[in-house]
Write an enzyme that holds these catalytic residues in place. Structure first.
Site, PDB file in Angstrom:
ATOM      1  CD  GLU A 196      -5.810 -23.668 -10.215  1.00  0.00           C
ATOM      2  OE1 GLU A 196      -4.607 -23.864 -10.463  1.00  0.00           O
ATOM      3  OE2 GLU A 196      -6.731 -24.041 -10.961  1.00  0.00           O
TER       4      GLU A 196
ATOM      5  CD  GLU B 217      -5.256 -23.079 -16.538  1.00  0.00           C
ATOM      6  OE1 GLU B 217      -4.978 -22.432 -17.556  1.00  0.00           O
ATOM      7  OE2 GLU B 217      -4.568 -23.100 -15.512  1.00  0.00           O
TER       8      GLU B 217
HETATM    9  C1  GAL Z   1      -3.315 -24.475 -13.008  1.00  0.00           C
HETATM   10  C2  GAL Z   1      -4.398 -25.452 -13.330  1.00  0.00           C
HETATM   11  C3  GAL Z   1      -4.444 -26.619 -12.398  1.00  0.00           C
HETATM   12  C4  GAL Z   1      -3.057 -27.163 -12.185  1.00  0.00           C
HETATM   13  C5  GAL Z   1      -2.159 -26.092 -11.677  1.00  0.00           C
HETATM   14  C6  GAL Z   1      -0.738 -26.544 -11.488  1.00  0.00           C
HETATM   15  O1  GAL Z   1      -3.005 -23.733 -14.123  1.00  0.00           O
HETATM   16  O2  GAL Z   1      -5.654 -24.832 -13.305  1.00  0.00           O
HETATM   17  O3  GAL Z   1      -5.279 -27.597 -12.933  1.00  0.00           O
HETATM   18  O4  GAL Z   1      -2.540 -27.633 -13.384  1.00  0.00           O
HETATM   19  O5  GAL Z   1      -2.104 -25.048 -12.611  1.00  0.00           O
HETATM   20  O6  GAL Z   1      -0.605 -27.643 -10.685  1.00  0.00           O
END
Ligand code: GAL
Length: 911
Positions: free
Chosen positions: A464, A402
């Site tokens: 993620e 990010e």
């Molecule tokens: C993503 C980020 C993580 C966390 C997640 C939400 O955008 O990379 O660090 O913030 O969202 O929990």
């Protein structure tokens, strides 16, 4: 300009190198150090680094630790907001500053370095009053040459600042925690020893052979006794036939890299990572990443996670079929990677870099594209790559998280490729794939993943997905289907491993886990830090159990079994079966399987089964044949069920006159069943549905009795259930009848007007708190929801009402048991049996109480057990960050009915 605002990586450090131990002497300085916290650098005591300074009244603080976890200052949580003005590279003058002092002596002379594995966020270091340098890059090692500065007795002094220019690069979604939080060691560096080395061990999957290349300035010899290797380094060494390293079979060969003056033990895993045919491959095969994102967190210690708990993390992951970890969003304690090598996990090693807070200012002045910051970016990457380069488990280098995009990221990538051409480069923020080797995105919907799967291009991973916040995630199964359908979609990493709750006690000594805002932070992101598959104390959540089931490496589907490992056969597993009728064992046995190679299926060779009359299920389990380093023999890796005798249709019984004593059911005091549409919103409901639900008044329905008539054989209660201030309603008719010793309730529900997607549709009732022993036949033993129920099996289960609760850190709907055929609630063997087809929850507080509570200790048990008997609940989805509930799992208002039979339970007669 103060060194705090300087964008450079710092000064005085030695070039980065691999983390290794050797027979050279070392001294670990971990322990209690003297410590003093000042509110700002200006308040910090002058001359504290000098021997003459009087620090006798300073308290001690353990090293490693985060000082906020030991009563100095407070933790603070933000997701991506910088808790200071976005004014790079400046940081607030109110900058908590911790001064550390420790004395030591080393029992050797000669070249020596001082190594810090992690200082958050900026440290200035003195030894014996001599300044060694300044370091930034909190979760990265730094070494200083202390040869010539050491004396017989030494005073090490470190000034650590909470904020520095480096903080702009460390905006990860986690608690802001400071201090020397990883180990500190003093290392002898023998003259003529091994200063550093890069050991590349590859595997030729066609020939089955291994090759080692060691790059080092040392005049060293590598020996691998098991392979009969004893050869000078400098040339590639062909080692002949070897067993390759994979996450499934983490075969390591012990070796020694030796010079005349130093011996370095090495653990060699032969494996080759490649991108071929648009696929990420290891040892020539496509791998499927069944991963998690792991932050380092401990509920009492913050980011200073003890080794035993890091080990526990890996063991838990292995036992839950997880095969990959992304070290979000910084390199972990180096020992974590030793564990991944040893126990077997694919690792995406991520650099300590995130500048997410610049999104608030339209990414203006984002360091990622600002040449002033290039050296800081490259410094961070090189410190990670150099430290971790010898780990077979690391298969991808990740630039960070990010941080938008820009030239500094591109430079990190090209430096990395030139330094290590054996691992591809990952970074999610490079949507155009200009400088990465795999396409990576986060939180894409199923439909988006499908589209990517259909297109050509680089290997695709979800770095993620499936945000595990609170109750959820839902929809894992549908992601798995996509990963199996499209070769290019090579899996992903659930966000995230652990809830970052901090253990606290209220005034009455009741324990709970705190989250953002609980420490009086001015800006914070609440419970967004509670989004893990394990609770803060590492108890697996239902989400982890579900994930483990969805990603099983063996699929037992009806009478077929499929090997979903990428490399192994099923020879290490034993298979057995058990036949249960109405949840009770009737027969059991074992199964002999032929060899099943990865990707292959075979029929399960079942024997003749005895005939059964009641609903019966065959459960097949695959479990480990031998003890493994991560689980004892018998550990269940996978299971499946086959229905062999369906549920018989209900028989009609002669009716008898119905009489009714208000407020009782079969002699038990009750609050009578009535329609309920409300659930305490989950974290995933909050963004997706909560507003519409409250708007529609689902949390405050009113019940108007239209008529209540008892006519001999039945009592019929007609009602209209509707929210205040709204016109829509539901016509609900309760028809009570009786037969033998049973009472039957039929409820018809007919919606009028417009309704949003509903949280639940069913009945709520209550009975006295003593009836708290629960036994049921249906799905269990864990909670299950429409889009998260793969891990629930059909069986007969027993739990107390208290044990039916899932203690989500932020209280919310939980504990639903699905597809129940019958349920008994008893007090010393006496109580109520309910038959039908329903989901249920039972708790000692109401849904309204659950909805109101913000922490677990705020839930006070009352005198009643509140029981919900549902036709259905809405799915869970993953909308706290990502897609909502898939349409097929949404609960819509519809004309429907539920039929229940109530019976008295009496203690079984002895004999
Ligand atoms: C993503 C980020 C993580 C966390 C997640 C939400 O955008 O990379 O660090 O913030 O969202 O929990």
């Amino acid at each position: 300009m103060s060194y705090l605002d300087d964008v450079s990586p710092g000064h005085g450090a030695l070039p980065p190198r691999a983390a290794f131990t050797s027979d050279a002497r070392s001294l670990c300085l971990d322990g209690d150090w003297q410590f003093h916290l000042s509110p700002s650098p200006a308040d910090a005591p002058a001359g504290f680094e000098l021997d003459s300074f009087d620090a006798t009244d300073w308290p001690t603080l353990p090293v490693p630790s985060n000082w906020q976890m030991h009563g100095h200052g407070q933790p603070a949580y933000t997701n991506h907001l910088y808790p200071f003005p976005v004014d790079p590279p400046y940081v607030p003058s109110d900058n908590p500053t911790g001064d550390y002092r420790v004395e030591f002596s080393v029992p050797w002379d000669g070249p020596t370095v001082l190594r810090f594995e992690g200082i958050d966020s900026c440290g200035r270091v003195w030894l014996n009053g001599v300044e060694l340098g300044v370091t930034r890059g909190s979760r990265l090692p730094v070494e200083f040459d202390v040869t010539g500065v050491l004396k017989a007795r030494n005073l090490l002094a470190v000034r650590v600042h909470q904020w520095s220019s480096g903080s702009y690069l460390e905006d990860q979604d986690m608690w802001w925690l400071s201090g020397i939080f990883r180990s500190v060691t003093v290392l002898e560096r023998p003259v003529g020893g091994v200063p550093d080395f890069f050991l590349r061990a590859s595997y030729d999957h066609v020939a089955g052979t291994g090759r080692v290349e060691v790059e080092t300035d040392a005049n060293a010899v590598l020996s691998i006794p098991e392979l009969g290797i004893d050869a000078p380094v400098g040339q590639p060494i062909d080692v002949g036939l070897v067993e390759p390293w994979t996450a499934e079979t983490p075969r390591l060969y012990d070796g020694v890299l030796a010079t005349d003056t130093e011996r370095v033990p090495v653990r060699i895993g032969f494996r080759t990572v490649s991108i071929e045919d648009g696929l990420l491959k290891v040892n020539g095969r496509r791998i499927l990443l069944k991963g998690v994102n792991r932050h380092e967190h401990h509920p009492d210690l913050g980011r200073a996670v003890p080794y035993v708990l890091a080990r526990e993390d890996v063991l838990l992951m292995k036992r839950h079929n997880i095969n990959a970890v992304r070290t979000s969003h910084y390199p972990p304690d180096p020992r974590f990677l030793d564990l991944c090598d040893e126990l077997g996990l694919w690792v995406v090693d991520e650099c300590d870099l995130e500048t997410h807070g610049f999104t608030e200012v339209g990414w203006e002045r984002n360091p990622s594209d600002d040449p002033q910051w290039t050296s800081a970016y490259l410094d961070r990457m090189s410190r990670m790559v150099e430290r971790d380069k010898n780990h077979p488990s690391v298969i991808l280098w990740s630039l960070g998280n990010e941080s938008h995009t820009g030239r500094n990221l591109a430079e990190m990538a090209s430096w990395t490729r030139q330094r290590d051409d054996t691992r591809p480069v990952h970074y999610e923020g490079d949507y155009d794939c200009a400088y990465v080797d795999v396409y990576s995105r986060m939180y894409m919907t199923h439909a988006e993943v499908e589209e990517i799967g259909q297109a050509q291009g680089m290997p695709f991973i979800l770095c993620e997905y499936a945000h595990a916040m609170g109750n959820g995630p839902g929809g894992l199964l549908e992601y798995r289907d996509l990963f199996e359908k499209y070769p290019r979609c090579q899996g992903g990493f659930v966000w995230e491993w652990i809830d970052h709750g901090i253990r606290q006690q209220d005034a009455n000594g009741r324990e709970f886990f705190a989250y953002g805002g609980d420490f009086g932070e001015l800006i914070h992101d609440g419970s967004f830090v509670i989004d893990g598959l394990v609770f803060p104390d590492r108890t697996p959540s239902p989400g982890l159990v579900e994930y483990a089931k969805v990603i099983e490496p063996v699929r037992i589907d009806g009478r077929r079994v499929t090997n979903h490992y990428d490399f192994r056969t099923l020879a290490h597993l034993d298979f057995d079966w058990i036949l249960e009728e109405d949840g009770q064992e009737r027969a059991a046995g074992t199964l002999d399987l032929p060899t099943v190679h990865p990707g292959q299926s075979t029929d399960l060779p079942f024997p003749e089964l005895p005939a059964t009359a009641k609903e019966s299920w065959l459960t097949i389990r695959a479990h480990t044949r031998e003890d493994t380093p991560w689980a004892a023999k018998g550990h269940v890796v996978a299971w499946g069920q086959v229905n062999v005798t369906p549920r018989p249709a209900t028989t009609t019984r002669p009716a008898r006159p119905f009489d009714h004593t208000p407020g009782t059911l079969l002699g038990i005091p009750v609050e009578e069943p009535r329609l309920d549409l409300w659930r305490a919103p989950t974290e995933n409901d909050r963004p997706e549905n909560e507003r519409a639900w409250r708007d529609a008044g689902l949390h405050r329905l009113q019940h108007r009795v239209v008529s209540d008539e008892t006519t001999g054989m039945s009592r019929v209660v007609r009602t209209r259930v509707a929210p205040p201030a709204r016109a829509q309603g539901m016509a609900v008719t309760y028809t009570w009848t009786a037969s033998d010793a049973a009472v039957h309730l039929n409820v018809t529900i007919e919606p009028e007007g417009e309704w949003p997607v509903l949280p639940r549709l069913g009945l709520r009732m209550a009975l006295p708190g003593g009836y708290d022993q629960v036994e049921w036949f249906g799905l269990g033993p864990n909670e299950a929801y429409a889009d998260s129920r793969t891990s629930a099996r059909v069986g007969r289960f027993r739990k107390s009402v208290d044990d039916l609760q899932t203690p989500y850190v932020f209280p919310q709907e939980n504990g639903n048991r699905a597809d129940t055929r019958w349920l008994e609630l008893t007090d010393n063997g006496t109580g109520l049996r309910i038959e039908g087809a329903f989901d249920f929850t039972a708790r000692r507080w109401t849904t309204e109480d659950l909805d109101k509570a913000a922490h677990t200790h705020e839930l006070e048990p009352g005198h009643w057990i509140h029981l919900n008997l549902d036709i259905a609940q809405n799915g869970l989805g993953s909308a706290s960050c990502g897609p909502g509930v898939l349409p097929k799992y949404q609960l819509h208002a519809r004309k429907t009915a539920i039929e229940l039979t109530f019976r008295q339970v009496t203690p079984a007669l002895p004999g």
